[in-house]
Design an enzyme around this catalytic site. Structure first.
Site, PDB file in Angstrom:
ATOM      1  N   CYS A 134       0.837  -1.203   0.000  1.00 28.72           N
ATOM      2  CA  CYS A 134       0.000   0.000   0.000  1.00 28.72           C
ATOM      3  C   CYS A 134       0.871   1.251   0.000  1.00 28.72           C
ATOM      4  CB  CYS A 134      -0.923  -0.037   1.223  1.00 28.72           C
ATOM      5  SG  CYS A 134      -1.988   1.396   1.363  1.00 28.72           S
ATOM      6  N   CYS A 137      -0.538   4.255   1.957  1.00 27.57           N
ATOM      7  CA  CYS A 137      -0.382   4.108   3.412  1.00 27.57           C
ATOM      8  C   CYS A 137       1.067   4.301   3.849  1.00 27.57           C
ATOM      9  CB  CYS A 137      -0.804   2.710   3.864  1.00 27.57           C
ATOM     10  SG  CYS A 137      -2.234   2.050   3.047  1.00 27.57           S
ATOM     11  N   ASP A 138       1.977   3.668   3.147  1.00 24.18           N
ATOM     12  CA  ASP A 138       3.344   3.551   3.667  1.00 24.18           C
ATOM     13  C   ASP A 138       4.388   4.358   2.906  1.00 24.18           C
ATOM     14  OD1 ASP A 138       2.361   1.790   5.551  1.00 24.18           O
ATOM     15  OD2 ASP A 138       2.676   0.038   4.284  1.00 24.18           O
TER      16      ASP A 138
HETATM   17  P1  FAD Z   1     -10.622  -6.286   5.495  1.00 20.91           P
HETATM   18  O1  FAD Z   1      -9.823  -5.373   6.326  1.00 20.91           O
HETATM   19  O2  FAD Z   1      -9.931  -7.135   4.491  1.00 20.91           O
HETATM   20  O3  FAD Z   1     -11.463  -7.198   6.489  1.00 20.91           O
HETATM   21  C1  FAD Z   1     -12.201  -8.287   6.033  1.00 20.91           C
HETATM   22  C2  FAD Z   1     -12.376  -9.260   7.180  1.00 20.91           C
HETATM   23  O4  FAD Z   1     -13.254 -10.298   6.739  1.00 20.91           O
HETATM   24  C3  FAD Z   1     -11.073  -9.938   7.608  1.00 20.91           C
HETATM   25  O5  FAD Z   1     -10.878  -9.735   8.986  1.00 20.91           O
HETATM   26  C4  FAD Z   1     -11.291 -11.408   7.271  1.00 20.91           C
HETATM   27  O6  FAD Z   1     -10.726 -12.283   8.243  1.00 20.91           O
HETATM   28  C5  FAD Z   1     -12.810 -11.528   7.284  1.00 20.91           C
HETATM   29  N1  FAD Z   1     -13.300 -12.585   6.430  1.00 20.91           N
HETATM   30  C6  FAD Z   1     -12.993 -12.794   5.110  1.00 20.91           C
HETATM   31  N2  FAD Z   1     -13.663 -13.857   4.641  1.00 20.91           N
HETATM   32  C7  FAD Z   1     -14.411 -14.323   5.681  1.00 20.91           C
HETATM   33  C8  FAD Z   1     -15.325 -15.429   5.820  1.00 20.91           C
HETATM   34  N3  FAD Z   1     -15.594 -16.236   4.790  1.00 20.91           N
HETATM   35  N4  FAD Z   1     -15.913 -15.649   7.020  1.00 20.91           N
HETATM   36  C9  FAD Z   1     -15.645 -14.830   8.087  1.00 20.91           C
HETATM   37  N5  FAD Z   1     -14.793 -13.785   8.000  1.00 20.91           N
HETATM   38  C10 FAD Z   1     -14.193 -13.531   6.820  1.00 20.91           C
HETATM   39  N6  FAD Z   1      -5.499   1.641   4.769  1.00 20.91           N
HETATM   40  C11 FAD Z   1      -5.428   2.908   5.292  1.00 20.91           C
HETATM   41  O7  FAD Z   1      -6.411   3.647   5.236  1.00 20.91           O
HETATM   42  N7  FAD Z   1      -4.278   3.344   5.874  1.00 20.91           N
HETATM   43  C12 FAD Z   1      -3.179   2.595   6.024  1.00 20.91           C
HETATM   44  O8  FAD Z   1      -2.157   3.048   6.574  1.00 20.91           O
HETATM   45  C13 FAD Z   1      -3.232   1.262   5.498  1.00 20.91           C
HETATM   46  N8  FAD Z   1      -2.159   0.463   5.603  1.00 20.91           N
HETATM   47  C14 FAD Z   1      -2.244  -0.820   5.177  1.00 20.91           C
HETATM   48  C15 FAD Z   1      -1.150  -1.634   5.380  1.00 20.91           C
HETATM   49  C16 FAD Z   1      -1.194  -2.952   5.004  1.00 20.91           C
HETATM   50  C17 FAD Z   1      -0.001  -3.829   5.258  1.00 20.91           C
HETATM   51  C18 FAD Z   1      -2.388  -3.476   4.383  1.00 20.91           C
HETATM   52  C19 FAD Z   1      -2.454  -4.925   3.983  1.00 20.91           C
HETATM   53  C20 FAD Z   1      -3.473  -2.647   4.142  1.00 20.91           C
HETATM   54  C21 FAD Z   1      -3.427  -1.314   4.539  1.00 20.91           C
HETATM   55  N9  FAD Z   1      -4.499  -0.447   4.345  1.00 20.91           N
HETATM   56  C22 FAD Z   1      -4.447   0.817   4.858  1.00 20.91           C
HETATM   57  C23 FAD Z   1      -5.722  -0.878   3.628  1.00 20.91           C
HETATM   58  C24 FAD Z   1      -6.838  -1.257   4.625  1.00 20.91           C
HETATM   59  O9  FAD Z   1      -6.326  -2.197   5.544  1.00 20.91           O
HETATM   60  C25 FAD Z   1      -8.043  -1.860   3.886  1.00 20.91           C
HETATM   61  O10 FAD Z   1      -8.504  -0.952   2.905  1.00 20.91           O
HETATM   62  C26 FAD Z   1      -9.193  -2.131   4.871  1.00 20.91           C
HETATM   63  O11 FAD Z   1      -8.767  -2.987   5.901  1.00 20.91           O
HETATM   64  C27 FAD Z   1     -10.385  -2.767   4.169  1.00 20.91           C
HETATM   65  O12 FAD Z   1     -11.360  -3.053   5.121  1.00 20.91           O
HETATM   66  P2  FAD Z   1     -12.501  -4.139   4.872  1.00 20.91           P
HETATM   67  O13 FAD Z   1     -13.300  -4.166   6.130  1.00 20.91           O
HETATM   68  O14 FAD Z   1     -13.179  -3.891   3.599  1.00 20.91           O
HETATM   69  O15 FAD Z   1     -11.747  -5.517   4.663  1.00 20.91           O
END
Ligand code: FAD
Ligand code: NAP
Length: 314
Positions: A134, A137-138
């Site tokens: 990302c 982010c970083d």
């Molecule tokens: P996710 O965070 O992917 O959460 C989805 C959840 O669903 C997970 O916990 C998973 O375990 C669960 N899940 C999936 N399938 C199933 C299933 N079948 N049954 C039950 N549970 C399930 N964004 C920023 O704004 N700032 C930052 O500094 C930043 N840094 C980042 C650094 C890294 C290393 C990464 C990888 C991402 C970063 N991001 C950052 C991006 C941010 O993390 C994502 O955009 C955000 O987390 C998306 O949220 P979400 O809820 O859509 O999905």
């Protein structure tokens, strides 16, 4: 029957949980297969969430989110959801791993996405400690430093441009000399004096020490190894949208998706299936930021509440 089943406990799912329960729904369960928090819990530093001025690791950042939701009555079940199905009476069945089945009036799917791993030595060891997926982010952590970018798609080329605005130099490493990215994007990056293209090249190893990444070894076409002394490498080798729960027993999607698997939604986070909502990284055009996923979760919750109100009237 549950009022709302939320699948996924990242920023989108947790925000949906907060808004549905605080909005008055009594029977809301968030199914999360691991610890709640989502992808951001793998980040070493989180500093771009509006209103949170303290820089902290992703785990600490997400810790209060579940606590806040449970205060309003959100129930959290640590379960992996296998799939969701729409029933003939309009309700949904949620099939959990292990055979249990729950029913719900509405479903919010917030299962996110996972950046693909490149499968390079050192990638897992230094993920979040110099290996990032990302740039938004970083990238700032490498201000005026040299970094490497791996990949030849639109994301890699566009993010290399983004990083070139912050970093002193960007090495763009790609395994071919032709690019998956749009030609206009490639041309723009090639004209950028801060981006050096290293093509027909393979990252052999990402190495470092207790402080994180200190370099990247790149195998070139002629068999030689180029040692780049960079403190960071951004890997953009594609994304996996986690959409498996939206497939039926035959592997067909129960709602409209794009060819790459993102779920089609409108501005209310509604899919084309009444009562089924998608929020966060999983949806089409997701900016892939915590603040955006959280906002999606809130929008999907408000929409689910309106939907339940409309079906209760009939
Ligand atoms: P996710 O965070 O992917 O959460 C989805 C959840 O669903 C997970 O916990 C998973 O375990 C669960 N899940 C999936 N399938 C199933 C299933 N079948 N049954 C039950 N549970 C399930 N964004 C920023 O704004 N700032 C930052 O500094 C930043 N840094 C980042 C650094 C890294 C290393 C990464 C990888 C991402 C970063 N991001 C950052 C991006 C941010 O993390 C994502 O955009 C955000 O987390 C998306 O949220 P979400 O809820 O859509 O999905
Ligand atoms: P992508 O198009 O799948 O590209 C991934 C890149 O990573 C490819 O160049 C691929 O090489 C390389 N790669 C894959 N596995 C690798 C490995 N193990 N080691 C080294 N390199 C590896 O992914 P993306 O760039 O994230 O884009 C995803 C989708 O979003 C695409 O459809 C893209 O067009 C779209 N997108 C569009 C825009 C835009 O329209 N502005 C912006 C971003 C993304 P090969 O080419 O050799 O396979």
């Amino acid at each position: 029957m549950l009022d709302v089943a939320i699948i996924g406990g990242g920023p989108a799912g947790l925000s949906a949980g907060l808004y549905t329960t605080r909005g008055g729904l009594k029977n809301v369960v968030m199914f999360e297969k691991g610890m709640p928090g989502g992808q951001i819990t793998s980040s070493s530093e989180m500093e771009n969430y509006p209103g949170v001025a303290t820089v902290m690791d992703g785990m600490s950042f997400m810790a209060p989110w579940l606590e806040q939701c449970t205060r309003f009555g959100l129930k959290h079940e640590m379960s992996n959801v296998d799939r969701v199905a729409k029933n003939s009476d309009g309700s949904f069945s949620i099939y959990l791993e292990g055979g249990k089945v729950e029913t719900a009036k509405a479903v919010i799917v917030a299962t996110g996405s996972t950046p693909k791993r490149a499968g390079v030595k050192g990638e897992d060891e230094f993920f979040g400690k110099g290996v990032s997926t990302c740039a938004t982010c970083d990238g700032f952590f490498y201000k005026n430093k040299e970094v490497a970018v791996l990949g030849g798609g639109d994301t890699a080329l566009e993010e290399a441009e983004y990083l070139a605005n912050i970093c002193s130099k960007v090495y763009l490493i790609h395994r071919r000399d032709e690019f998956r990215a749009a030609p206009v994007t490639v041309e723009k990056a090639k004209k950028n004096p801060k981006i050096e293209f290293i093509t027909n090249a393979k990252v052999d190893e990402i190495y470092g020490d207790a402080t994180g990444v200190t370099g990247v070894k790149v195998a070139l076409k002629d068999g030689s190894i180029r040692d780049l002394k960079v403190p960071g490498i951004f890997t953009f080798v594609g994304l996996n949208v986690r959409n498996e729960v939206l497939k039926d027993e035959n592997g067909n999607f129960i709602c409209d998706t794009l060819p790459a698997g993102q779920v089609r939604v409108n501005l209310k986070m509604q899919t084309n299936v009444p009562g089924l909502f998608a929020a966060g990284d999983l949806r089409e055009d997701a900016p892939k930021q915590v603040v955006c996923a959280a906002a999606d979760g809130a929008v999907s919750a408000l929409s689910a509440m309106s939907y339940i109100e409309s079906i209760n009237k009939h």
